[in-house]
Write an enzyme that holds these catalytic residues in place. Structure first.
Site, PDB file in Angstrom:
ATOM      1  CG  HIS A   1     -23.840  -5.828  11.786  1.00 39.52           C
ATOM      2  ND1 HIS A   1     -24.197  -4.801  10.605  1.00 39.52           N
ATOM      3  CD2 HIS A   1     -22.537  -5.733  11.677  1.00 39.52           C
ATOM      4  CE1 HIS A   1     -23.242  -4.367  10.232  1.00 39.52           C
ATOM      5  NE2 HIS A   1     -22.110  -4.858  10.816  1.00 39.52           N
TER       6      HIS A   1
ATOM      7  CG  HIS B   1     -19.465  -2.606  13.966  1.00 42.33           C
ATOM      8  ND1 HIS B   1     -19.094  -1.651  13.202  1.00 42.33           N
ATOM      9  CD2 HIS B   1     -19.890  -3.831  13.358  1.00 42.33           C
ATOM     10  CE1 HIS B   1     -19.226  -1.986  11.809  1.00 42.33           C
ATOM     11  NE2 HIS B   1     -19.598  -3.221  11.807  1.00 42.33           N
ATOM     12  CD  GLU B   2     -20.030  -8.018  13.843  1.00 43.17           C
ATOM     13  OE1 GLU B   2     -20.746  -8.525  12.924  1.00 43.17           O
ATOM     14  OE2 GLU B   2     -19.181  -7.269  13.643  1.00 43.17           O
TER      15      GLU B   2
HETATM   16 ZN    ZN Z   1     -19.985  -4.568  10.479  1.00 43.82          ZN
END
Ligand code: ZN
Length: 375
Positions: free
Chosen positions: A70, A66-67
């Site tokens: 980004h 998830h990170e």
């Molecule tokens: Zn996030």
């Protein structure tokens, strides 16, 4: 939020853990253990423990993905990422600057929940492929896939809540920024929403706690408190940025760093200049020209016995090794450099001559003055 344990690099981005991560790791593994034990006691303790640990590890892998989504999006759109830190409440990517446009901000924020939802979908699809027979039998693999599937959907959902600095709040900021063209105003509005969400979580958590939910309720309140604080800080930062609007390095720099001859020795310097005046920054000259800067930090490195025999030129930071900025540099950019390089002083140089010094202490004074007059 800085990493305290470095794990290595993925795609050139440093990955690290904050100590608080261990708290949630233990909590997740023990609660998974209890859950698997309750639903599938027949597996035996060894299998259940192994399952709890490996499911926990896969959960953190999905958090990291998830990170990373980004960070990788940010980097491919011109925003350098210093590191990703995993901590008790998830992950943070440290971006070295703000996105250039509202659309980059929007998609950078949306990438995270999209990734989590995709992982969730993948897990549930795999469970479906494994077949209803396996699901009925309650095999460990099925239990793991179900848990990971739902938790990743929950992660996507939680992050979509429109309160800055959650991903949903960032998307909200991007939309307001896009509609109004004012990034700072968008940040303040989205941060206010973040504070409201944080407060709601605190109240909800307390209600849950007294309703008999126990530690789970406190945990919700804790998340709310964290959101409230983070949103408050973002709000203050947006205000700061407004205070820096139109201010240049030349406006805020000081010229009161005394110039000293490079041939002086440290012993003399410490007793007659450093300790007597309490100043923290000195300009060192050689043959009348500026050669470098000296602060207590450099002096500290030198053994006391050698002070009488070491000159200021020997220990100063030479001008050519220092980051410098021209006087017309916006204060905002100068601060970005100071933050990134962890500097307390930044020389302002014009045509090879020192025009002044930007110091953190002085910038704080500047802000305090403005805050006092509420401008
Ligand atoms: Zn996030």
């Amino acid at each position: 939020m800085r990493s305290q344990i470095k794990l290595g690099k993925i795609f050139g981005i440093e990955i690290g853990l904050h100590y608080s991560w261990f708290l949630i790791a233990i909590l997740i593994v023990t609660s998974l253990y209890a859950e698997f034990h309750k639903s599938n006691a027949a597996w035996g303790n060894g299998v259940i423990l192994a399952m709890a640990i490996s499911t926990g590890l896969l959960f953190f892998a999905s958090l990291l993905l998830h990170e990373l989504s980004h960070s990788v999006y940010a980097r491919s759109h011109g925003i350098p990422v210093k590191e990703i830190t995993l901590f008790a409440l998830g992950g943070v990517s440290q971006l070295e600057k703000e996105p250039a446009t509202a659309s980059i901000e929007f998609w950078m924020a949306f990438a995270g929940p999209l990734t989590s939802a995709a992982i969730g979908l993948l897990c549930l699809l795999l469970r479906l492929i494994a077949g209803p027979a396996a699901a009925r039998a309650g095999t460990p693999l099925i239990a793991m896939l179900s848990w990971l599937g739902y938790i990743n959907f929950a992660l996507a959902g939680f992050n979509m809540i429109p309160g800055y600095p959650l991903d949903g709040g960032r998307m909200m900021r991007a939309i307001i920024w896009w509609k109004t063209g004012e990034m700072d105003r968008a940040t303040r509005l989205a941060s206010k929403a973040g504070q409201a969400v944080g407060l709601l979580f605190i109240i909800w958590g307390i209600a849950q706690f007294f309703g008999g939910a126990g530690v789970g309720g406190l945990w919700i309140s804790f998340i709310g408190w964290f959101l409230l604080t983070a949103a408050g800080e973002s709000y203050a930062q947006a205000g700061l940025k407004q205070a820096f609007e139109g201010v240049t390095a030349a406006d805020v720099m000081t010229n009161d760093c005394p110039a000293l001859d490079g041939n002086l020795n440290i012993e003399h310097f410490v007793h007659d200049e450093l300790l007597r005046t309490g100043r923290r920054c000195f300009v060192i000259t050689q043959n009348g020209r500026i050669a470098g800067l000296l602060t207590p930090h450099e002096v500290k490195e030198i053994d006391r016995a050698r002070w009488p025999y070491t000159t200021l030129s020997d220990v100063m930071r030479p001008l050519e090794d220092l980051h410098t900025v021209p006087p017309e540099t916006p204060l905002k950019n100068a601060l970005e450099i100071m933050g990134k390089e962890d500097l307390n002083q930044l020389p302002v140089v014009e045509d090879g001559h020192l025009a002044g010094i930007l110091s953190r202490a002085h910038i704080v004074d500047y802000l305090r003055t403005r805050a006092e007059l509420k401008v």
